[in-house]
Design a protein around this motif. Sequence first.
Motif, PDB file in Angstrom:
ATOM      1  N   ALA A 203       0.835  -1.206   0.000  1.00  0.00           N
ATOM      2  CA  ALA A 203       0.000   0.000   0.000  1.00  0.00           C
ATOM      3  C   ALA A 203       0.868   1.254   0.000  1.00  0.00           C
ATOM      4  O   ALA A 203       0.566   2.242  -0.688  1.00  0.00           O
ATOM      5  N   LYS A 204       1.951   1.224   0.743  1.00  0.00           N
ATOM      6  CA  LYS A 204       2.883   2.355   0.807  1.00  0.00           C
ATOM      7  C   LYS A 204       3.567   2.552  -0.550  1.00  0.00           C
ATOM      8  O   LYS A 204       3.695   3.682  -1.033  1.00  0.00           O
ATOM      9  N   LYS A 207       1.109   4.074  -3.080  1.00  0.00           N
ATOM     10  CA  LYS A 207       0.848   5.490  -2.831  1.00  0.00           C
ATOM     11  C   LYS A 207       2.027   6.360  -3.254  1.00  0.00           C
ATOM     12  O   LYS A 207       1.848   7.441  -3.838  1.00  0.00           O
ATOM     13  N   GLU A 208       3.247   5.890  -2.988  1.00  0.00           N
ATOM     14  CA  GLU A 208       4.433   6.708  -3.213  1.00  0.00           C
ATOM     15  C   GLU A 208       4.955   6.655  -4.649  1.00  0.00           C
ATOM     16  O   GLU A 208       5.566   7.620  -5.123  1.00  0.00           O
ATOM     17  N   HIS A 209       4.724   5.527  -5.350  1.00  0.00           N
ATOM     18  CA  HIS A 209       5.381   5.346  -6.644  1.00  0.00           C
ATOM     19  C   HIS A 209       4.454   5.212  -7.847  1.00  0.00           C
ATOM     20  O   HIS A 209       4.924   5.231  -8.987  1.00  0.00           O
ATOM     21  N   TYR A 210       3.159   5.066  -7.614  1.00  0.00           N
ATOM     22  CA  TYR A 210       2.229   4.844  -8.728  1.00  0.00           C
ATOM     23  C   TYR A 210       1.159   5.936  -8.762  1.00  0.00           C
ATOM     24  O   TYR A 210       0.136   5.837  -8.079  1.00  0.00           O
ATOM     25  N   PRO A 211       1.364   6.999  -9.539  1.00  0.00           N
ATOM     26  CA  PRO A 211       0.386   8.092  -9.605  1.00  0.00           C
ATOM     27  C   PRO A 211      -1.030   7.634  -9.927  1.00  0.00           C
ATOM     28  O   PRO A 211      -1.997   8.206  -9.427  1.00  0.00           O
ATOM     29  N   LEU A 212      -1.144   6.607 -10.764  1.00  0.00           N
ATOM     30  CA  LEU A 212      -2.475   6.092 -11.127  1.00  0.00           C
ATOM     31  C   LEU A 212      -2.819   4.810 -10.378  1.00  0.00           C
ATOM     32  O   LEU A 212      -3.800   4.144 -10.694  1.00  0.00           O
ATOM     33  N   GLY A 213      -2.025   4.460  -9.366  1.00  0.00           N
ATOM     34  CA  GLY A 213      -2.271   3.245  -8.594  1.00  0.00           C
ATOM     35  C   GLY A 213      -1.778   2.009  -9.320  1.00  0.00           C
ATOM     36  O   GLY A 213      -1.361   2.060 -10.482  1.00  0.00           O
TER      37      GLY A 213
END
Length: 249
Positions: A203-204, A207-213
């Motif tokens: 989840a972290k 959130k931190e590395h995938y702008p589109l999830g």
Amino acid sequence: MSNPFTLINKTILITGASSGIGRATAILCAEMGATLFITGRTEAKLNETFTNLSGTGHQKIVLDFEIEDAITRLVAAIDQLDGIVHSAGMLDSTPIKFVNSTKLSKVMKLNFEVPYKITHQLVKERKIAKNGAIVYVSSLAGIGVGIVGNFAYSASKGAISSSIKVMALELALRKIRVNTVCPGMVRTEMLDTHSPVSKEQLAKDEKEHYPLGYGTPEQVANAIVFLLSDASSWITGTNLVIDGGASIH
């Protein structure tokens, strides 16, 4: 009006169709009008995919590519193809100090050697039609994105992402295109069961590395269908990144 994205009148082989990206691709290809030949090593899961296919004329064969004659059986069962999707493979998250020759050989065999040998035999026996398309499922790991524990997996996917450029050059003489899709993190059964990190860590990372999830198998399947279709008739030797913006960083 003609639709270059359709797969009507195309026969397509999809390996690893029993789950994840392979299953999503099979279902979408059938919806787009293709006639399919699907493989997987788990009969119950492959049957589940098969019952979800639109249309008629599809075929299935249960194969474990760790068994020596599996590729020979597969190629013998095929008449003529317009497309191939190499989705079968394995994930490995072993730190390099624990990667031995046996481990490396297994990952390289299933992720690189098997799809290469399938393509080799089908090309050799001229079972891929002119204007056909071959799509390998590679990974961000295959184009230089390093992740701790991904040594063997990255090596196998890197072999795919580099070698398809040579294949694309050689097979262009027959007007056969060769490309890969290179997904980032995709929410599949493989991720849920083989991830070396916790759900909280995932989840972290999302959130931190995938702008589109994180992605879905269906989103990757959309790109694969594009590369199989005539809409991509001027694209070959390409590693298509599908990562929700992760590689922007």
